[in-house]
Design a protein around this motif. Sequence first.
Motif, PDB file in Angstrom:
ATOM      1  N   GLY A  36     -38.154  -5.711   8.913  1.00  0.00           N
ATOM      2  CA  GLY A  36     -36.914  -5.465   8.194  1.00  0.00           C
ATOM      3  C   GLY A  36     -35.717  -6.257   8.689  1.00  0.00           C
ATOM      4  O   GLY A  36     -34.693  -6.342   8.000  1.00  0.00           O
ATOM      5  N   ARG A  37     -35.807  -6.821   9.884  1.00  0.00           N
ATOM      6  CA  ARG A  37     -34.708  -7.652  10.384  1.00  0.00           C
ATOM      7  C   ARG A  37     -34.745  -9.011   9.672  1.00  0.00           C
ATOM      8  O   ARG A  37     -35.798  -9.478   9.238  1.00  0.00           O
ATOM      9  CB  ARG A  37     -34.796  -7.816  11.896  1.00  0.00           C
ATOM     10  N   THR A  38     -33.601  -9.657   9.571  1.00  0.00           N
ATOM     11  CA  THR A  38     -33.508 -10.907   8.827  1.00  0.00           C
ATOM     12  C   THR A  38     -33.029 -12.036   9.729  1.00  0.00           C
ATOM     13  O   THR A  38     -32.411 -11.804  10.777  1.00  0.00           O
ATOM     14  CB  THR A  38     -32.533 -10.774   7.643  1.00  0.00           C
ATOM     15  N   ALA A  39     -33.284 -13.269   9.300  1.00  0.00           N
ATOM     16  CA  ALA A  39     -32.914 -14.446  10.084  1.00  0.00           C
ATOM     17  C   ALA A  39     -31.408 -14.509  10.314  1.00  0.00           C
ATOM     18  O   ALA A  39     -30.946 -14.997  11.356  1.00  0.00           O
ATOM     19  CB  ALA A  39     -33.400 -15.707   9.375  1.00  0.00           C
ATOM     20  N   SER A  40     -30.623 -14.006   9.374  1.00  0.00           N
ATOM     21  CA  SER A  40     -29.166 -14.096   9.468  1.00  0.00           C
ATOM     22  C   SER A  40     -28.595 -13.277  10.633  1.00  0.00           C
ATOM     23  O   SER A  40     -27.433 -13.467  11.013  1.00  0.00           O
ATOM     24  CB  SER A  40     -28.526 -13.641   8.155  1.00  0.00           C
ATOM     25  N   GLU A  41     -29.396 -12.379  11.197  1.00  0.00           N
ATOM     26  CA  GLU A  41     -28.934 -11.573  12.334  1.00  0.00           C
ATOM     27  C   GLU A  41     -28.879 -12.377  13.628  1.00  0.00           C
ATOM     28  O   GLU A  41     -28.246 -11.944  14.607  1.00  0.00           O
ATOM     29  CB  GLU A  41     -29.876 -10.381  12.553  1.00  0.00           C
ATOM     30  N   PHE A  42     -29.536 -13.543  13.659  1.00  0.00           N
ATOM     31  CA  PHE A  42     -29.716 -14.261  14.919  1.00  0.00           C
ATOM     32  C   PHE A  42     -28.970 -15.591  14.916  1.00  0.00           C
ATOM     33  O   PHE A  42     -28.845 -16.254  13.893  1.00  0.00           O
ATOM     34  CB  PHE A  42     -31.206 -14.496  15.172  1.00  0.00           C
ATOM     35  N   GLN A  43     -28.497 -15.963  16.100  1.00  0.00           N
ATOM     36  CA  GLN A  43     -27.865 -17.267  16.284  1.00  0.00           C
ATOM     37  C   GLN A  43     -28.849 -18.300  16.819  1.00  0.00           C
ATOM     38  O   GLN A  43     -28.587 -19.498  16.791  1.00  0.00           O
ATOM     39  CB  GLN A  43     -26.678 -17.166  17.251  1.00  0.00           C
ATOM     40  N   GLN A  44     -29.988 -17.827  17.307  1.00  0.00           N
ATOM     41  CA  GLN A  44     -31.001 -18.731  17.850  1.00  0.00           C
ATOM     42  C   GLN A  44     -32.396 -18.211  17.514  1.00  0.00           C
ATOM     43  O   GLN A  44     -32.649 -17.005  17.591  1.00  0.00           O
ATOM     44  CB  GLN A  44     -30.855 -18.858  19.363  1.00  0.00           C
ATOM     45  N   ALA A  45     -33.289 -19.138  17.151  1.00  0.00           N
ATOM     46  CA  ALA A  45     -34.686 -18.796  16.889  1.00  0.00           C
ATOM     47  C   ALA A  45     -35.573 -19.718  17.722  1.00  0.00           C
ATOM     48  O   ALA A  45     -35.395 -20.940  17.710  1.00  0.00           O
ATOM     49  CB  ALA A  45     -35.015 -18.944  15.409  1.00  0.00           C
ATOM     50  N   VAL A  46     -36.520 -19.125  18.448  1.00  0.00           N
ATOM     51  CA  VAL A  46     -37.399 -19.864  19.353  1.00  0.00           C
ATOM     52  C   VAL A  46     -38.845 -19.488  19.048  1.00  0.00           C
ATOM     53  O   VAL A  46     -39.151 -18.309  18.860  1.00  0.00           O
ATOM     54  CB  VAL A  46     -37.091 -19.531  20.832  1.00  0.00           C
ATOM     55  N   ILE A  47     -39.718 -20.474  18.993  1.00  0.00           N
ATOM     56  CA  ILE A  47     -41.151 -20.195  18.919  1.00  0.00           C
ATOM     57  C   ILE A  47     -41.847 -20.977  20.028  1.00  0.00           C
ATOM     58  O   ILE A  47     -41.519 -22.145  20.274  1.00  0.00           O
ATOM     59  CB  ILE A  47     -41.747 -20.536  17.541  1.00  0.00           C
ATOM     60  N   ILE A  48     -42.778 -20.316  20.702  1.00  0.00           N
ATOM     61  CA  ILE A  48     -43.501 -20.943  21.809  1.00  0.00           C
ATOM     62  C   ILE A  48     -44.992 -20.824  21.534  1.00  0.00           C
ATOM     63  O   ILE A  48     -45.545 -19.726  21.451  1.00  0.00           O
ATOM     64  CB  ILE A  48     -43.130 -20.304  23.156  1.00  0.00           C
ATOM     65  N   HIS A  49     -45.638 -21.966  21.400  1.00  0.00           N
ATOM     66  CA  HIS A  49     -47.061 -22.033  21.064  1.00  0.00           C
ATOM     67  C   HIS A  49     -47.871 -22.128  22.360  1.00  0.00           C
ATOM     68  O   HIS A  49     -48.013 -23.197  22.945  1.00  0.00           O
ATOM     69  CB  HIS A  49     -47.339 -23.245  20.184  1.00  0.00           C
ATOM     70  N   ASN A  50     -48.417 -20.993  22.765  1.00  0.00           N
ATOM     71  CA  ASN A  50     -49.202 -20.946  23.993  1.00  0.00           C
ATOM     72  C   ASN A  50     -50.676 -20.676  23.731  1.00  0.00           C
ATOM     73  O   ASN A  50     -51.515 -20.928  24.606  1.00  0.00           O
ATOM     74  CB  ASN A  50     -48.625 -19.879  24.936  1.00  0.00           C
ATOM     75  N   ALA A  51     -51.021 -20.159  22.567  1.00  0.00           N
ATOM     76  CA  ALA A  51     -52.424 -19.835  22.274  1.00  0.00           C
ATOM     77  C   ALA A  51     -53.273 -21.104  22.274  1.00  0.00           C
ATOM     78  O   ALA A  51     -52.929 -22.098  21.643  1.00  0.00           O
ATOM     79  CB  ALA A  51     -52.525 -19.143  20.915  1.00  0.00           C
ATOM     80  N   ALA A  52     -54.376 -21.054  23.010  1.00  0.00           N
ATOM     81  CA  ALA A  52     -55.260 -22.219  23.122  1.00  0.00           C
ATOM     82  C   ALA A  52     -56.597 -21.785  23.703  1.00  0.00           C
ATOM     83  O   ALA A  52     -56.743 -20.671  24.201  1.00  0.00           O
ATOM     84  CB  ALA A  52     -54.626 -23.293  23.999  1.00  0.00           C
ATOM     85  N   SER A  53     -57.566 -22.697  23.628  1.00  0.00           N
ATOM     86  CA  SER A  53     -58.865 -22.455  24.252  1.00  0.00           C
ATOM     87  C   SER A  53     -59.350 -23.748  24.894  1.00  0.00           C
ATOM     88  O   SER A  53     -58.822 -24.819  24.606  1.00  0.00           O
ATOM     89  CB  SER A  53     -59.882 -21.946  23.216  1.00  0.00           C
ATOM     90  N   ILE A  54     -60.365 -23.641  25.770  1.00  0.00           N
ATOM     91  CA  ILE A  54     -60.804 -24.799  26.556  1.00  0.00           C
ATOM     92  C   ILE A  54     -61.703 -25.732  25.749  1.00  0.00           C
ATOM     93  O   ILE A  54     -61.315 -26.830  25.397  1.00  0.00           O
ATOM     94  CB  ILE A  54     -61.514 -24.347  27.846  1.00  0.00           C
ATOM     95  N   GLY A  55     -62.886 -25.336  25.442  1.00  0.00           N
ATOM     96  CA  GLY A  55     -63.790 -26.196  24.673  1.00  0.00           C
ATOM     97  C   GLY A  55     -64.284 -27.395  25.456  1.00  0.00           C
ATOM     98  O   GLY A  55     -63.786 -28.500  25.293  1.00  0.00           O
ATOM     99  N   SER A  56     -65.277 -27.196  26.329  1.00  0.00           N
ATOM    100  CA  SER A  56     -65.813 -28.299  27.124  1.00  0.00           C
ATOM    101  C   SER A  56     -67.221 -28.661  26.665  1.00  0.00           C
ATOM    102  O   SER A  56     -68.131 -27.830  26.692  1.00  0.00           O
ATOM    103  CB  SER A  56     -65.848 -27.925  28.609  1.00  0.00           C
ATOM    104  N   GLU A  57     -67.380 -29.909  26.237  1.00  0.00           N
ATOM    105  CA  GLU A  57     -68.686 -30.425  25.860  1.00  0.00           C
ATOM    106  C   GLU A  57     -68.580 -31.944  25.743  1.00  0.00           C
ATOM    107  O   GLU A  57     -67.527 -32.481  25.378  1.00  0.00           O
ATOM    108  CB  GLU A  57     -69.163 -29.828  24.534  1.00  0.00           C
ATOM    109  N   PHE A  58     -69.661 -32.637  26.103  1.00  0.00           N
ATOM    110  CA  PHE A  58     -69.666 -34.087  25.949  1.00  0.00           C
ATOM    111  C   PHE A  58     -69.700 -34.446  24.458  1.00  0.00           C
ATOM    112  O   PHE A  58     -70.316 -33.752  23.650  1.00  0.00           O
ATOM    113  CB  PHE A  58     -70.873 -34.688  26.668  1.00  0.00           C
ATOM    114  N   CYS A  59     -69.039 -35.545  24.122  1.00  0.00           N
ATOM    115  CA  CYS A  59     -68.889 -35.924  22.718  1.00  0.00           C
ATOM    116  C   CYS A  59     -70.238 -36.031  21.999  1.00  0.00           C
ATOM    117  O   CYS A  59     -70.363 -35.631  20.835  1.00  0.00           O
ATOM    118  CB  CYS A  59     -68.142 -37.253  22.626  1.00  0.00           C
TER     119      CYS A  59
END
Length: 253
Positions: free
Chosen positions: A83-106
């Motif tokens: 219910g909160r809206t973008a207009s309530e904020f003076q700053q918006a931050v997104i941090i992309h930390n989700a990841a996985s390893i995935g180890s294998e020879f090509c």
Amino acid sequence: MKTVCIVIGASRGIGRSIVVNFASKFQSGSLVVALARDSEQLAVTKTLSTQANPGVACLTRVFDQGSLDQHQYDTWLKDCLQGRTASEFQQAVIIHNAASIGSEFCENLTEVNQVSQYLNINVAGLVAVNARFMQEFKDVPSKVVVNITSASALQPTASWGLYGSGKAFRDMFMRTLALEHPDFRVLNYAPGPVDTDMFHSSLQKTKDENLLEAIKDMKKRFLTPDTTVNRLIAILEKNVFESGAHVDYFDDQ
């Protein structure tokens, strides 16, 4: 300033530290949104965030960035804002930390589903999440996008072809975003060798013996999640990096 901060991959390690340490810096009335697959660990993150700054609300949502459910990508942000809206904020931050390893020879990457699932988590999901963030907060005065990256985005490493390629894609995507949208501050941050579950998982999964020995040697220079996150905060506060740049924990900034 009143801030909304969204952290994907927030259930442990660096992601949890980002939620807690960023929340401690924010003005009362700000909002931190923590997304990850593990609801129990998200609850721990929320408790620590609230303890760090009771004036900053912390909302959690179970979210699988590897899913191809379009409805999830269409509704996640609206659900999180409650219910909160973008207009309530003076700053918006997104941090992309989700990841996985995935180890294998090509030469062994013959299972298309394995490759596709890796790219869904580390590439496709990130792109879709980020686009929704940009659309929602385009009119907020200060907009910041942070991608947690790795030296593997710049340097090839045997048996980490998928991992390095995913990181390289994300770096270039962020550089392109910075070019297209100079009103966004964009940072690719490489956190250094951090004592996390993912790091220890890499010890179990890495197929190349030389790389495995190098990873073991990194343990001598281990950083805590809080150490590297506080470095990230300092870089963002100083704000002298070129938008879209790849900045390592050990770089001068």
